[in-house]
Scaffold this active site. Sequence first.
Site, PDB file in Angstrom:
ATOM      1  N   GLY A  65      -4.489   1.626   8.211  1.00  0.00           N
ATOM      2  CA  GLY A  65      -5.500   0.921   8.985  1.00  0.00           C
ATOM      3  C   GLY A  65      -5.236  -0.572   9.022  1.00  0.00           C
ATOM      4  CG  HIS A  79      -0.512   5.315   4.765  1.00  0.00           C
ATOM      5  ND1 HIS A  79      -1.385   5.459   5.812  1.00  0.00           N
ATOM      6  CD2 HIS A  79      -1.227   4.774   3.741  1.00  0.00           C
ATOM      7  CE1 HIS A  79      -2.584   5.019   5.449  1.00  0.00           C
ATOM      8  NE2 HIS A  79      -2.517   4.610   4.199  1.00  0.00           N
ATOM      9  CB  ILE A 115      -2.574   8.369   9.347  1.00  0.00           C
ATOM     10  CG1 ILE A 115      -3.058   7.953   7.953  1.00  0.00           C
ATOM     11  CG2 ILE A 115      -3.025   9.774   9.690  1.00  0.00           C
ATOM     12  CD1 ILE A 115      -4.576   7.920   7.814  1.00  0.00           C
ATOM     13  CG  ASP A 167      -1.932   1.156   1.170  1.00  0.00           C
ATOM     14  OD1 ASP A 167      -1.758   2.062   0.340  1.00  0.00           O
ATOM     15  OD2 ASP A 167      -2.879   1.138   1.975  1.00  0.00           O
TER      16      ASP A 167
END
Length: 294
Positions: free
Chosen positions: A220, A202, A217, A197
């Site tokens: 998830g 990120h 961040i 990903d």
Amino acid sequence: MPIYYPDILEQKNEPRTFSYGHKDVVLYALAVGMGRDPMDERELPFVYEKDIKVLPTAVAVLASGKGGSSEPAPNQKAGLRISHLNWLMLVHGEQKVELHKPLPSFGTFTASSRTIGAYDKGKDKGAVVVDETVWLDTKGEKVATLTGSNFARGDGGFGGPSEGAPKPHLVPSRKPDLVLPLDTRPDQALLYRLNGDLNPLHSDPGVAKRAGFPRPILHGQCTFGITCWAVLQAFCDYDPTKILSHQARFSAPVFPGETITVDLWQDGNVISFEARVIERGATVIKNGKTLLRT
């Protein structure tokens, strides 16, 4: 481009073949935080190819093709052609992985993905798109089923249904049976992105700020893996074959370097969990459920 409903429910990809090996499953385990103590013999098999074990939630990323050889999917993040969504405003909403047999440490598999739901929360409230991916092994036997939802914060108001999405698992109202704090590293998102990903949300501070976050961040899916790690050590004695399924709803982002506290409840072979960030008092995972093999 907006979401077209019900056309989106016809969205699927051609079955794709992919392979992964020991390096890929080790990378995943390291990226969620396992193996920090190289003398911990309970975790060493997850990060060392001798007597290797696979963290069950690795199934959520191994089909991306970033590690082994693969016929790449039209979109590596969701496995489907959802390029019409606003990626800058896209976050992972929910994830469930169900293992029909223990996940092997290497092999070649075929995955088929399709959209099974799209729910309109309103023009200024976003949309939820639900996808399903099924893995088959070379014998044609089902290995895993993955169900995931993406919250498209900038794509509401397309005219689809607002109700009908799967109901979340309710955790017990009693005090948790066990509480586990698990810290994350400041560089953890930079390592985790190597699983496939590569969304700059990120890794790129500028992109994160444009998306409304003060800094990049954590994925998830990484938080999802951390909660599985918590269940594995608390209730499975580090035996990944005991986990039949693992699911959760992502309720708030984690910033790399924060501490994730996992609250756990056991009721027979059902483990319920939620996760909080101590530093901000934010609940980052809700409605978590792990089903153990009996």
